[in-house]
Each structure stands twice: as C-alpha cells, then as structure tokens.
Design a protein around this motif. Structure first.
Motif, PDB file in Angstrom:
ATOM      1  N   THR A   1       0.823  -1.205   0.000  1.00 54.69           N
ATOM      2  CA  THR A   1       0.000   0.000   0.000  1.00 54.69           C
ATOM      3  C   THR A   1       0.856   1.253   0.000  1.00 54.69           C
ATOM      4  N   ASP A   2       1.902   1.244   0.825  1.00 58.58           N
ATOM      5  CA  ASP A   2       2.778   2.416   0.922  1.00 58.58           C
ATOM      6  C   ASP A   2       3.681   2.563  -0.308  1.00 58.58           C
ATOM      7  N   ARG A   3       4.052   1.444  -0.934  1.00 51.25           N
ATOM      8  CA  ARG A   3       4.911   1.457  -2.121  1.00 51.25           C
ATOM      9  C   ARG A   3       4.183   0.684  -3.229  1.00 51.25           C
ATOM     10  N   PRO A   4       3.145   1.251  -3.817  1.00 50.27           N
ATOM     11  CA  PRO A   4       2.300   0.494  -4.758  1.00 50.27           C
ATOM     12  C   PRO A   4       3.036   0.026  -6.003  1.00 50.27           C
ATOM     13  N   TYR A   5       4.125   0.672  -6.344  1.00 52.41           N
ATOM     14  CA  TYR A   5       4.873   0.252  -7.520  1.00 52.41           C
ATOM     15  C   TYR A   5       5.580  -1.081  -7.311  1.00 52.41           C
ATOM     16  N   LEU A   6       5.644  -1.556  -6.058  1.00 51.00           N
ATOM     17  CA  LEU A   6       6.242  -2.856  -5.758  1.00 51.00           C
ATOM     18  C   LEU A   6       5.195  -3.919  -5.461  1.00 51.00           C
ATOM     19  N   ALA A   7       3.919  -3.582  -5.571  1.00 50.12           N
ATOM     20  CA  ALA A   7       2.852  -4.491  -5.144  1.00 50.12           C
ATOM     21  C   ALA A   7       2.867  -5.803  -5.920  1.00 50.12           C
ATOM     22  N   SER A   8       2.978  -5.759  -7.233  1.00 45.07           N
ATOM     23  CA  SER A   8       2.956  -6.988  -8.036  1.00 45.07           C
ATOM     24  C   SER A   8       4.092  -7.920  -7.630  1.00 45.07           C
ATOM     25  N   ALA A   9       5.270  -7.361  -7.419  1.00 40.85           N
ATOM     26  CA  ALA A   9       6.412  -8.181  -7.014  1.00 40.85           C
ATOM     27  C   ALA A   9       6.207  -8.762  -5.627  1.00 40.85           C
ATOM     28  N   LEU A  10       5.709  -7.954  -4.701  1.00 37.58           N
ATOM     29  CA  LEU A  10       5.500  -8.432  -3.329  1.00 37.58           C
ATOM     30  C   LEU A  10       4.509  -9.584  -3.284  1.00 37.58           C
ATOM     31  N   TYR A  11       3.430  -9.482  -4.045  1.00 38.62           N
ATOM     32  CA  TYR A  11       2.410 -10.526  -4.009  1.00 38.62           C
ATOM     33  C   TYR A  11       2.770 -11.726  -4.874  1.00 38.62           C
ATOM     34  N   SER A  12       3.901 -11.677  -5.562  1.00 39.06           N
ATOM     35  CA  SER A  12       4.387 -12.836  -6.312  1.00 39.06           C
ATOM     36  C   SER A  12       5.265 -13.740  -5.455  1.00 39.06           C
ATOM     37  N   LEU A  13       5.632 -13.292  -4.269  1.00 39.62           N
ATOM     38  CA  LEU A  13       6.449 -14.104  -3.363  1.00 39.62           C
ATOM     39  C   LEU A  13       5.601 -15.190  -2.705  1.00 39.62           C
ATOM     40  N   THR A  14       6.095 -16.410  -2.719  1.00 40.49           N
ATOM     41  CA  THR A  14       5.432 -17.528  -2.052  1.00 40.49           C
ATOM     42  C   THR A  14       5.976 -17.661  -0.633  1.00 40.49           C
ATOM     43  N   ILE A  15       5.110 -17.631   0.364  1.00 38.74           N
ATOM     44  CA  ILE A  15       5.532 -17.711   1.762  1.00 38.74           C
ATOM     45  C   ILE A  15       5.798 -19.166   2.144  1.00 38.74           C
ATOM     46  N   VAL A  16       6.968 -19.410   2.727  1.00 42.89           N
ATOM     47  CA  VAL A  16       7.335 -20.737   3.211  1.00 42.89           C
ATOM     48  C   VAL A  16       7.788 -20.600   4.666  1.00 42.89           C
ATOM     49  N   PRO A  17       6.975 -21.044   5.652  1.00 43.98           N
ATOM     50  CA  PRO A  17       7.444 -21.007   7.048  1.00 43.98           C
ATOM     51  C   PRO A  17       8.674 -21.892   7.226  1.00 43.98           C
ATOM     52  N   ALA A  18       9.661 -21.398   7.942  1.00 43.76           N
ATOM     53  CA  ALA A  18      10.904 -22.154   8.142  1.00 43.76           C
ATOM     54  C   ALA A  18      11.526 -21.724   9.464  1.00 43.76           C
ATOM     55  N   SER A  19      11.492 -22.600  10.433  1.00 42.25           N
ATOM     56  CA  SER A  19      12.010 -22.239  11.754  1.00 42.25           C
ATOM     57  C   SER A  19      13.531 -22.143  11.761  1.00 42.25           C
ATOM     58  N   ASP A  20      14.203 -22.707  10.755  1.00 37.01           N
ATOM     59  CA  ASP A  20      15.663 -22.673  10.746  1.00 37.01           C
ATOM     60  C   ASP A  20      16.228 -21.493   9.968  1.00 37.01           C
ATOM     61  N   VAL A  21      15.378 -20.665   9.366  1.00 32.59           N
ATOM     62  CA  VAL A  21      15.881 -19.462   8.721  1.00 32.59           C
ATOM     63  C   VAL A  21      16.055 -18.392   9.804  1.00 32.59           C
ATOM     64  N   PRO A  22      17.134 -17.619   9.790  1.00 26.37           N
ATOM     65  CA  PRO A  22      17.365 -16.646  10.871  1.00 26.37           C
ATOM     66  C   PRO A  22      16.248 -15.611  10.998  1.00 26.37           C
ATOM     67  N   THR A  23      15.845 -15.001   9.891  1.00 26.68           N
ATOM     68  CA  THR A  23      14.783 -13.988   9.920  1.00 26.68           C
ATOM     69  C   THR A  23      13.850 -14.215   8.736  1.00 26.68           C
ATOM     70  N   MET A  24      14.170 -13.585   7.616  1.00 25.56           N
ATOM     71  CA  MET A  24      13.488 -13.836   6.351  1.00 25.56           C
ATOM     72  C   MET A  24      14.536 -13.924   5.258  1.00 25.56           C
ATOM     73  N   GLY A  25      14.263 -14.734   4.258  1.00 24.63           N
ATOM     74  CA  GLY A  25      15.190 -14.877   3.140  1.00 24.63           C
ATOM     75  C   GLY A  25      14.442 -15.345   1.913  1.00 24.63           C
ATOM     76  N   VAL A  26      15.076 -15.256   0.776  1.00 22.12           N
ATOM     77  CA  VAL A  26      14.433 -15.642  -0.481  1.00 22.12           C
ATOM     78  C   VAL A  26      15.370 -16.536  -1.287  1.00 22.12           C
ATOM     79  N   ASP A  27      14.769 -17.417  -2.109  1.00 21.80           N
ATOM     80  CA  ASP A  27      15.577 -18.129  -3.085  1.00 21.80           C
ATOM     81  C   ASP A  27      15.361 -17.492  -4.448  1.00 21.80           C
TER      82      ASP A  27
END
Length: 390
Positions: free
Chosen positions: A15-41
């Motif tokens: 909402t605050d950065r609408p020009y990034l909305a399509s990219a943000l909603y293309s990310l698939t969320i994968v819960p992972a307790s062994d990842v330190p914070t957040m990361g992407v492949d």
C-alpha cells in the motif's frame, strides 16, 4: 506462525509502495524455523521464521518484505554470478554489500528496518552505489544475516524447492521486473516520490545498458574463431585415408589455435581497477576457448613497450609504465615477433594515436571510458568507468 501479522505487513508494504505491489504478491511464503529472519531463493520463495514474525513490529516487517523483494527485483543472484571468481567465495560478504545497496535506498525512503541492518556508512563507504562497488570495502563477517540464494546465489539448507512450494521462473521474473519498473515510472509522473535508487534501477530495466563483459567476450571469441578458421596440413597425424594407399602417407588437416597479443595501456591516465577488470575478462575468455600458455603474450605499453610476459591469467601479468600514450608502438611490437599473433587486443582509454591502416591481424580495442573514439575500422568495445564521487 502469526500469518495474519505477516500478511498485514506485506499489505502495508504494498500500500505504501504500490509500484512494488505486483512483485510483493508474487512471493510464495514458506514457514521455516531454521531461517534466521526472512530470506528468499532465486525462484521467489520467501522463507520466514515464525519467531522473527512474533518479535518484529509490523512496520519493520513491512520494511523487510521490501528488502527481500529488492534482492530479486535487482537480480542480485544473477549479478553475483557475474562477479570475478576471486569475489565469489564469500557469500556472506556479497550479501552484506547487497544489503548496503538496498538499505541505503530503503532508509532514505523513510522505511523502518530491524536493528542490525547495515548501510554503506557502517564501513565508511559512499552512498548510492551498486553492491559490486561495495564488496571490496566490506570486511568478511562469518555470521552475517543471510538473505538466501535469491541474493548471493548460493542455496542454503533452509531452502525447500520441492513439491508444494511453487516458484517463479526466469521469464516470469523478467516480466515482474519490467512491470515494477514501469510502475515506478508511472508513479514518478503522478507524484514524483520515488527514491533515487529505485529510479535508477527502473531506468536500467526500461533503457537497458549493454553488458560490456558480454560484448567483449563475444568479440574475443569471434576473433579467435576467425583466426582459427584457417586450416593447414600436418604429417604429425596422418590422414585416415592413408591405410588405403600402400607406401603413401597422406597428411591430415588441422585447425591450429591462434596466437593472441594483449597490449595494455599503462599510461598515467589509466585506472588500475578498470584495467584489471578488463584484462581479467580477456584472459578468462581466452582460457575458455583453449588459448593459453605460450600462445598469449601481454605487452605493457605507454609511449614505449615496458614489459612483455606470457600469461595464463591476469595475475601473471607485469604492468609497468605510467608515462605518455602511444598504442601504435605496442601494436607494432606485438606484430614484430617471429611467431606473430593473429589477434591483437588493446586495452586503453583511447587517448592515443592509432595505426594509420589495419594491421595484418584481427584488432580489437577495449576502450575504458568514453574519452575518444578509435578509427572506424577497429572493432571497439566500450568498458564503462566509475569515477570516484560519480
């Protein structure tokens, strides 16, 4: 995991950065307790630590969402793969340099980020640069935050690319980058409130600059193939038809590897970093096509030839000089040896006299910067130069 909180943070980021909305909603969320914070492949899967979500306020989570998608939009894993081999051995250091590139823009945009984020000033580095320019100034830190293979390109144990976790392919990723760049341009026209880093990134997507490394590599490969196109007869390996002729030995055809001379401008106007990068590109391509060892000679030249060496890599080259500039001397010296080269590659800033006519060899000029143009008959590749403070 508190999925509602995580999705609320993504909604806030979009909402605050609408020009990034399509990219943000293309990310698939994968819960992972062994990842330190957040990361992407590299396939746009976002791995999220439930404990990190629970401990982080929504505004900071929104900033992390944008941070992670920035790695993918800026093709950090692809760019990391194009780094010199000497710089690829430390993914954590690459990641820190990439974080400097991203966080510099995010904080200037007023985004909140968790404690521990790094910015160029932490290492005494200037703002507004690309991560490739930051790596040399970032010290190794073995336990740095890891954003995953979507950043530095090296797969991590917590990444799960198997069934049930859909990802984004290369074609779709390219489309998402272009859509985000076009959205940034539209947002600028409507409001004019896009950070400089995102604006420059959008310009590179919508008005792409040709990668000089690919152009130079293509020119060298093509010249070597052209020079090797001439065939000759040899009795070292008799023709297979010899067996059918009693008492007669027929020669076979061979395609010899060419000899290559690299003339390096070592005058005072040349930048050492750019010169080393261009030389590493050339010698790397020559190794790939099998031209190495005593088939490659390197001549250091300013107004005179200062040093000649056989080269198998850029590290083998002795550079000397620092005076005036006359590449005619270097080209003439390269062609004056008994076993003359078929290909001559000149690395220079272009501020030099050139031969009056084409020599009896294929001539390529890798020109650093845009100060001067070689004659039209010289095959020229432009190598961009980043000046201090530029």
């Amino acid at each position: 995991m508190d999925r509602t909180k995580l999705l609320a943070a993504r909604y806030r980021a979009a909402t605050d950065r609408p020009y990034l909305a399509s990219a943000l909603y293309s990310l698939t969320i994968v819960p992972a307790s062994d990842v330190p914070t957040m990361g992407v492949d590299r396939h746009w899967r976002c791995y999220v630590s439930p404990a990190f979500v629970a401990a982080t306020p929504v505004p900071e989570l929104a900033g992390v969402w944008i941070h992670e998608v920035a790695h993918l939009l800026r093709d950090h894993h692809g760019r990391a793969a194009r780094l010199p081999a000497s710089a690829q051995g430390d993914p954590a250091r690459i990641n820190l340099a990439q974080d400097c590139e991203i966080n510099d823009d995010l904080l200037a945009d007023g985004l909140a980020l968790p404690a521990g984020r790094v910015v160029p000033g932490d290492y005494g580095l200037p703002r507004g640069r690309l991560f490739e320019e930051y790596i040399a100034g970032v010290p190794p830190r073995p336990h740095a935050h890891d954003c995953g293979s979507g950043a530095h390109g090296v797969a991590r144990p917590w990444e799960r690319p198997g069934a049930g976790t859909p990802g984004v392919g290369d074609v779709e990723a390219a489309a998402l980058r272009r859509a985000a760049a076009e959205a940034i341009r539209a947002h600028q026209r409507a409001r004019g409130t896009v950070p400089g880093g995102w604006s420059r990134w959008a310009a590179t997507i919508l008005e792409p600059v040709v990668d000089w490394r690919r152009v130079l590599a293509g020119a060298v490969r093509e010249a070597v193939a052209w020079a090797a196109g001439a065939v000759d007869y040899t009795y070292r390996r008799p023709s297979r038809r010899t067996a059918a002729l009693r008492g007669v030995v027929l020669p076979s055809l061979r395609r010899p590897l060419p000899r290559v001379a690299i003339v390096v401008d070592t005058s005072g106007s040349m930048g050492e970093d750019e010169l080393a990068a261009a030389l590493a590109e050339v010698t790397g391509v020559l190794r790939e096509v099998g031209v190495r060892g005593n088939r490659v000679s390197v001549l250091a030249c300013d107004a005179d030839v200062r040093a000649v060496s056989r080269a198998t890599s850029a590290a083998d080259v002795t550079l000397a000089g620092g005076g005036g500039t006359d590449m005619r001397v270097g080209v003439a010296a390269a062609l004056a040896v008994p076993e003359r080269p078929q290909v001559v590659i000149v690395l220079t800033d272009g501020l030099t006299p050139w031969p009056a006519e084409p020599p009896a060899a294929r001539l390529i000029a890798a020109v650093l910067g845009d100060a001067a143009d070689p004659p039209a008959w010289i095959e020229t590749v432009r190598v961009p130069v980043v000046r201090p403070g530029g």
